[in-house]
Scaffold this motif. Structure first.
Motif, PDB file in Angstrom:
ATOM      1  N   UNK A   1       0.835  -1.209   0.000  1.00 29.52           N
ATOM      2  CA  UNK A   1       0.000   0.000   0.000  1.00 29.52           C
ATOM      3  C   UNK A   1       0.867   1.256   0.000  1.00 29.52           C
ATOM      4  N   UNK A   2       1.928   1.232   0.780  1.00 24.38           N
ATOM      5  CA  UNK A   2       2.856   2.366   0.862  1.00 24.38           C
ATOM      6  C   UNK A   2       3.477   2.647  -0.511  1.00 24.38           C
ATOM      7  N   UNK A   3       3.961   1.600  -1.167  1.00 30.19           N
ATOM      8  CA  UNK A   3       4.568   1.773  -2.490  1.00 30.19           C
ATOM      9  C   UNK A   3       3.537   2.235  -3.518  1.00 30.19           C
ATOM     10  N   UNK A   4       2.335   1.735  -3.407  1.00 30.15           N
ATOM     11  CA  UNK A   4       1.268   2.148  -4.327  1.00 30.15           C
ATOM     12  C   UNK A   4       0.939   3.633  -4.140  1.00 30.15           C
ATOM     13  N   UNK A   5       0.931   4.102  -2.893  1.00 30.23           N
ATOM     14  CA  UNK A   5       0.675   5.523  -2.631  1.00 30.23           C
ATOM     15  C   UNK A   5       1.740   6.394  -3.291  1.00 30.23           C
ATOM     16  N   UNK A   6       2.981   5.923  -3.282  1.00 28.63           N
ATOM     17  CA  UNK A   6       4.057   6.671  -3.944  1.00 28.63           C
ATOM     18  C   UNK A   6       3.859   6.658  -5.458  1.00 28.63           C
ATOM     19  N   UNK A   7       3.455   5.514  -5.997  1.00 28.76           N
ATOM     20  CA  UNK A   7       3.253   5.385  -7.445  1.00 28.76           C
ATOM     21  C   UNK A   7       2.168   6.317  -7.969  1.00 28.76           C
ATOM     22  N   UNK A   8       1.079   6.457  -7.225  1.00 31.87           N
ATOM     23  CA  UNK A   8      -0.046   7.256  -7.725  1.00 31.87           C
ATOM     24  C   UNK A   8       0.003   8.717  -7.273  1.00 31.87           C
TER      25      UNK A   8
ATOM     26  N   UNK B   1       0.151   9.985  -4.050  1.00 27.07           N
ATOM     27  CA  UNK B   1      -0.322  10.353  -2.710  1.00 27.07           C
ATOM     28  C   UNK B   1       0.869  10.811  -1.876  1.00 27.07           C
ATOM     29  N   UNK B   2       1.974  10.093  -2.003  1.00 25.64           N
ATOM     30  CA  UNK B   2       3.234  10.496  -1.375  1.00 25.64           C
ATOM     31  C   UNK B   2       4.087  11.128  -2.463  1.00 25.64           C
ATOM     32  N   UNK B   3       4.547  12.333  -2.227  1.00 25.32           N
ATOM     33  CA  UNK B   3       5.323  13.046  -3.233  1.00 25.32           C
ATOM     34  C   UNK B   3       6.742  12.498  -3.307  1.00 25.32           C
ATOM     35  N   UNK B   4       7.336  12.604  -4.473  1.00 27.86           N
ATOM     36  CA  UNK B   4       8.664  12.041  -4.715  1.00 27.86           C
ATOM     37  C   UNK B   4       9.724  12.620  -3.778  1.00 27.86           C
ATOM     38  N   UNK B   5       9.638  13.916  -3.492  1.00 26.30           N
ATOM     39  CA  UNK B   5      10.645  14.550  -2.640  1.00 26.30           C
ATOM     40  C   UNK B   5      10.228  14.608  -1.168  1.00 26.30           C
ATOM     41  N   UNK B   6       9.111  13.980  -0.844  1.00 31.24           N
ATOM     42  CA  UNK B   6       8.623  13.974   0.535  1.00 31.24           C
ATOM     43  C   UNK B   6       9.430  12.974   1.356  1.00 31.24           C
ATOM     44  N   UNK B   7       9.943  13.408   2.495  1.00 30.60           N
ATOM     45  CA  UNK B   7      10.770  12.548   3.342  1.00 30.60           C
ATOM     46  C   UNK B   7       9.872  11.808   4.337  1.00 30.60           C
ATOM     47  N   UNK B   8       9.439  10.626   3.933  1.00 32.04           N
ATOM     48  CA  UNK B   8       8.598   9.799   4.792  1.00 32.04           C
ATOM     49  C   UNK B   8       9.131   8.373   4.795  1.00 32.04           C
ATOM     50  N   UNK B   9       8.799   7.649   5.857  1.00 29.29           N
ATOM     51  CA  UNK B   9       9.154   6.236   5.962  1.00 29.29           C
ATOM     52  C   UNK B   9       7.972   5.478   6.533  1.00 29.29           C
ATOM     53  N   UNK B  10       7.866   4.222   6.149  1.00 26.97           N
ATOM     54  CA  UNK B  10       6.849   3.338   6.701  1.00 26.97           C
ATOM     55  C   UNK B  10       7.492   2.572   7.844  1.00 26.97           C
TER      56      UNK B  10
END
Length: 75
Positions: free
Chosen positions: A18-25, A27-36
């Motif tokens: 789900x986390x990777x899918x959010x990045x793909x579509x 929801x999570x921006x490419x330059x956003x510094x987040x971790x699961x």
């Protein structure tokens, strides 16, 4: 029927997929510094000079303690 007062918020944990899918579509921006971490998406602080100094020190320490022929080190 349940009243609003008895409802309690619950945390929604995410899977790695789900986390990777959010990045793909987007929801999570490419330059956003987040971790699961343990199912939660956490904002991470920017790396600074103090952080980089700790990484270098840890890398040096591990290289001294471990045999380079048997261990791959990446900090």
């Amino acid at each position: 029927m349940t009243s609003v007062e008895t409802l309690k918020p619950t945390r929604r944990r995410f899977t790695t997929d789900e986390y990777h899918r959010m990045a793909e579509i987007g929801v999570l921006l490419e330059d956003e510094r987040v971790e699961l971490i343990e199912g939660e998406i956490l904002r991470m602080s920017a790396k600074g000079s103090r952080h980089n100094g700790c990484i270098i020190a840890l890398d040096d320490l591990l290289r001294e303690q471990l045999n380079r022929d048997t261990a791959m080190i990446s900090v």
